[in-house]
Design a protein around this motif. Structure first.
Motif, short mmCIF file in Angstrom:
data_model
loop_
_atom_site.label_atom_id
_atom_site.label_comp_id
_atom_site.label_asym_id
_atom_site.label_seq_id
_atom_site.Cartn_x
_atom_site.Cartn_y
_atom_site.Cartn_z
N ILE A 1 0.89 -1.16 0.00
CA ILE A 1 0.00 0.00 0.00
C ILE A 1 0.93 1.21 0.00
CG2 ILE A 1 -1.75 1.30 1.26
CD1 ILE A 1 -2.53 -1.42 2.58
N ILE A 2 0.80 2.06 -1.02
CA ILE A 2 1.74 3.17 -1.20
C ILE A 2 0.98 4.48 -1.04
CG2 ILE A 2 3.46 4.20 -2.71
CD1 ILE A 2 3.36 1.44 -4.24
N PRO B 1 1.41 -4.80 4.43
CA PRO B 1 0.48 -5.26 5.47
C PRO B 1 0.84 -6.60 6.10
CG PRO B 1 -0.73 -4.47 3.55
CD PRO B 1 0.73 -4.52 3.17
N ARG B 2 1.40 -7.53 5.33
CA ARG B 2 1.74 -8.83 5.90
C ARG B 2 2.80 -8.71 6.99
NH1 ARG B 2 3.04 -12.44 0.78
NH2 ARG B 2 4.30 -10.61 0.45
N ARG B 3 3.70 -7.78 6.83
CA ARG B 3 4.76 -7.57 7.83
C ARG B 3 4.40 -6.47 8.82
NH1 ARG B 3 9.95 -6.95 4.11
NH2 ARG B 3 10.77 -6.09 6.03
N HIS B 4 3.31 -5.75 8.57
CA HIS B 4 2.88 -4.65 9.43
C HIS B 4 3.97 -3.61 9.62
CE1 HIS B 4 -0.74 -6.86 10.32
NE2 HIS B 4 -0.01 -7.90 10.65
N GLU B 5 4.62 -3.23 8.50
CA GLU B 5 5.68 -2.23 8.61
C GLU B 5 5.90 -1.50 7.30
OE1 GLU B 5 9.10 -4.43 9.87
OE2 GLU B 5 9.63 -5.01 7.85
N PHE B 6 6.51 -0.32 7.44
CA PHE B 6 6.94 0.44 6.27
C PHE B 6 8.25 -0.16 5.79
CE2 PHE B 6 4.24 3.53 8.46
CZ PHE B 6 3.39 3.84 7.43
#
Length: 81
Positions: free
Chosen positions: A34-35, A51-56
């Protein structure tokens, strides 16, 4: 802070600067990311979120038209003025 100074900072600092000082302009999806596009002072910044890693995973400053091409139909100059 200019674009060069922004891009030289660590990822976590860039993300914090965008969240604190950026004006949200647009969002798009690419593959698993998501960008989000933000405007900060005299440049734009993209934040790539996984989203899978919940991080930027990437936060980068942009200034040229080619990098902004995916957003041109989504933003208006009045959004940043």
């Amino acid at each position: 802070m200019d674009l060069y100074q922004f891009n030289r900072r660590p990822l976590e600092q860039r993300a914090g600067i965008v969240m604190e000082h950026g004006t949200f302009l647009a969002i798009r999806h690419r593959s698993q990311y998501i960008i989000s596009l933000y405007y900060i002072n005299q440049f734009f910044a993209e934040m790539w979120y996984e989203p899978r890693r919940h991080e930027f995973v990437l936060v980068r400053g942009l200034k040229d038209r080619i990098a902004l091409e995916p957003y041109l139909a989504m933003i208006k100059l009045s959004d940043i003025m």
